[in-house]
Design a protein around this motif. Structure first.
Motif, PDB file in Angstrom:
ATOM      1  N   UNK A 162       9.542   3.325   7.592  1.00 16.27           N
ATOM      2  CA  UNK A 162       9.890   1.955   7.219  1.00 16.27           C
ATOM      3  C   UNK A 162      11.222   1.972   6.479  1.00 16.27           C
ATOM      4  N   UNK A 163      12.329   1.645   7.163  1.00 20.78           N
ATOM      5  CA  UNK A 163      13.614   1.553   6.471  1.00 20.78           C
ATOM      6  C   UNK A 163      13.647   0.275   5.633  1.00 20.78           C
ATOM      7  N   UNK A 164      14.081   0.386   4.391  1.00 20.85           N
ATOM      8  CA  UNK A 164      14.034  -0.763   3.485  1.00 20.85           C
ATOM      9  C   UNK A 164      15.359  -0.975   2.769  1.00 20.85           C
ATOM     10  N   UNK A 165      15.822  -2.189   2.808  1.00 19.95           N
ATOM     11  CA  UNK A 165      16.926  -2.619   1.945  1.00 19.95           C
ATOM     12  C   UNK A 165      16.572  -3.996   1.396  1.00 19.95           C
ATOM     13  N   UNK A 166      16.239  -4.029   0.105  1.00 21.33           N
ATOM     14  CA  UNK A 166      15.866  -5.271  -0.582  1.00 21.33           C
ATOM     15  C   UNK A 166      14.669  -5.963   0.073  1.00 21.33           C
ATOM     16  N   UNK A 167      13.553  -5.257   0.117  1.00 26.46           N
ATOM     17  CA  UNK A 167      12.320  -5.802   0.715  1.00 26.46           C
ATOM     18  C   UNK A 167      11.207  -5.953  -0.326  1.00 26.46           C
ATOM     19  N   UNK A 168      11.563  -6.300  -1.559  1.00 29.53           N
ATOM     20  CA  UNK A 168      10.578  -6.393  -2.636  1.00 29.53           C
ATOM     21  C   UNK A 168       9.497  -7.439  -2.363  1.00 29.53           C
ATOM     22  N   UNK A 169       9.823  -8.466  -1.594  1.00 27.61           N
ATOM     23  CA  UNK A 169       8.871  -9.551  -1.365  1.00 27.61           C
ATOM     24  C   UNK A 169       7.894  -9.293  -0.222  1.00 27.61           C
ATOM     25  N   UNK A 170       8.110  -8.217   0.536  1.00 21.88           N
ATOM     26  CA  UNK A 170       7.257  -7.979   1.701  1.00 21.88           C
ATOM     27  C   UNK A 170       6.664  -6.581   1.774  1.00 21.88           C
ATOM     28  N   UNK A 171       7.299  -5.594   1.148  1.00 29.27           N
ATOM     29  CA  UNK A 171       6.906  -4.203   1.369  1.00 29.27           C
ATOM     30  C   UNK A 171       5.509  -3.892   0.847  1.00 29.27           C
ATOM     31  N   UNK A 172       5.122  -4.486  -0.257  1.00 33.81           N
ATOM     32  CA  UNK A 172       3.804  -4.205  -0.838  1.00 33.81           C
ATOM     33  C   UNK A 172       2.680  -4.631   0.109  1.00 33.81           C
ATOM     34  N   UNK A 173       2.771  -5.848   0.629  1.00 34.25           N
ATOM     35  CA  UNK A 173       1.747  -6.346   1.560  1.00 34.25           C
ATOM     36  C   UNK A 173       1.715  -5.502   2.828  1.00 34.25           C
ATOM     37  N   UNK A 174       2.892  -5.111   3.323  1.00 35.66           N
ATOM     38  CA  UNK A 174       2.964  -4.296   4.535  1.00 35.66           C
ATOM     39  C   UNK A 174       2.281  -2.952   4.340  1.00 35.66           C
ATOM     40  N   UNK A 211      17.049   2.369   1.250  1.00 37.05           N
ATOM     41  CA  UNK A 211      18.479   2.475   1.532  1.00 37.05           C
ATOM     42  C   UNK A 211      19.299   1.815   0.421  1.00 37.05           C
ATOM     43  N   UNK A 212      19.104   2.339  -0.804  1.00 37.63           N
ATOM     44  CA  UNK A 212      19.835   1.833  -1.983  1.00 37.63           C
ATOM     45  C   UNK A 212      19.577   0.351  -2.234  1.00 37.63           C
ATOM     46  N   UNK A 213      18.305  -0.016  -2.214  1.00 39.67           N
ATOM     47  CA  UNK A 213      17.957  -1.410  -2.508  1.00 39.67           C
ATOM     48  C   UNK A 213      18.409  -1.793  -3.913  1.00 39.67           C
ATOM     49  N   UNK A 214      18.826  -3.042  -4.053  1.00 38.45           N
ATOM     50  CA  UNK A 214      19.283  -3.541  -5.352  1.00 38.45           C
ATOM     51  C   UNK A 214      18.218  -4.385  -6.045  1.00 38.45           C
ATOM     52  N   UNK A 215      17.075  -4.554  -5.399  1.00 38.11           N
ATOM     53  CA  UNK A 215      15.994  -5.337  -5.991  1.00 38.11           C
ATOM     54  C   UNK A 215      14.894  -4.408  -6.488  1.00 38.11           C
ATOM     55  N   UNK A 216      13.653  -4.852  -6.475  1.00 32.76           N
ATOM     56  CA  UNK A 216      12.547  -4.067  -7.013  1.00 32.76           C
ATOM     57  C   UNK A 216      11.734  -3.365  -5.927  1.00 32.76           C
ATOM     58  N   UNK A 217      12.358  -3.077  -4.810  1.00 32.60           N
ATOM     59  CA  UNK A 217      11.657  -2.383  -3.728  1.00 32.60           C
ATOM     60  C   UNK A 217      11.038  -1.076  -4.216  1.00 32.60           C
ATOM     61  N   UNK A 218      11.791  -0.276  -4.945  1.00 32.19           N
ATOM     62  CA  UNK A 218      11.275   1.007  -5.439  1.00 32.19           C
ATOM     63  C   UNK A 218      10.064   0.813  -6.338  1.00 32.19           C
ATOM     64  N   UNK A 219      10.099  -0.178  -7.193  1.00 27.05           N
ATOM     65  CA  UNK A 219       8.970  -0.439  -8.095  1.00 27.05           C
ATOM     66  C   UNK A 219       7.725  -0.847  -7.310  1.00 27.05           C
ATOM     67  N   UNK A 220       7.908  -1.598  -6.249  1.00 25.17           N
ATOM     68  CA  UNK A 220       6.774  -2.029  -5.433  1.00 25.17           C
ATOM     69  C   UNK A 220       6.157  -0.857  -4.663  1.00 25.17           C
TER      70      UNK A 220
END
Length: 236
Positions: free
Chosen positions: A8-20, A42-51
């Protein structure tokens, strides 16, 4: 038992990655499959890593932004290094419902293809993308037929299953930007078998696509050139 890695490649997916990730971990696969998940941040600037942090998954945290091609290739290199039998590319925005993965696995078993593409446009059910993007996808259908001799109706689909042979090829050869149409030329030149199977996709849970109507012409021009040069160059 076959080892399957969901990339799952992610860049700023804080609003969807947890549910996925919850849906993937709840997926009821046949006992013949051992599923693991790798999120490529991919160096997300939001809270993707935290999720992602609370989940028992593989996390590939890239030190610089590589774009979609580099992020996917990082996951495929991980699959190759860890001897996975198959790898699935799946968007982090929720457009690829996890239950649809079963259709890709079934198609792999019945066709023995090296690459299975999940397609929106065979049965034309579920989310069909915007009108502008459908025009571009039809254009790439024609272009792919010229370069590969194959009718691939959803050549921009990022929902794809790679077998070991396809994984090995991507380790050395993988486009860095908008890779899906270009890699079809690469795989066809290498003699890999490509199969398209119908799936139902959803609208993205949150965020916006990086390819809007303004960028569509530039996208088509750039990818056309990339496909042409892949077609004429020698595969290493």
């Amino acid at each position: 038992m076959k080892k399957l890695l969901v990339i799952i490649p992610c860049y700023n997916e804080e609003d969807s990655i947890e549910a996925l990730l919850k849906q993937l971990q709840a997926l009821n696969l046949s006992p013949k499959w051992h599923l693991e998940i790798a999120v490529v941040n991919d160096c997300s600037k939001d809270k993707t890593l935290e999720k992602v942090a609370p989940f028992n998954i593989h996390l590939i945290d890239l030190p610089i932004n590589l774009g979609i091609g580099g992020a996917v290739q990082s996951g495929l290199k991980f699959a190759y290094a860890n001897n996975f039998d198959f790898a699935v590319q799946m968007d982090g925005d929720g457009q690829h419902p996890p239950q649809e993965l079963i259709k890709l696995l079934n198609a792999s078993e019945t066709t023995a293809a090296n690459l299975i593409i999940g397609s929106r446009f065979i049965e034309k059910t579920g989310f069909q993308s915007s009108f502008i993007r459908r025009i571009g996808i039809n254009y790439f259908h024609i272009l792919n037929k010229i370069f590969t001799g194959k009718s691939i109706y959803d050549s921009t689909s990022g929902f794809r299953l790679f077998d070991k042979k396809a994984i090995a090829l991507t380790v050395k050869n993988y486009p860095d930007e908008y890779p899906e149409p270009e890699t079809l030329v690469l795989f066809a030149k290498a003699g890999l078998k490509i199969h398209e199977t119908p799936v139902i996709m959803a609208a993205r849970m949150a965020g916006e696509s990086s390819i809007n109507s303004t960028a569509s012409v530039y996208y088509c021009f750039k990818v056309t050139l990339a496909m042409f040069f892949t077609f004429i160059r020698k595969i290493q």
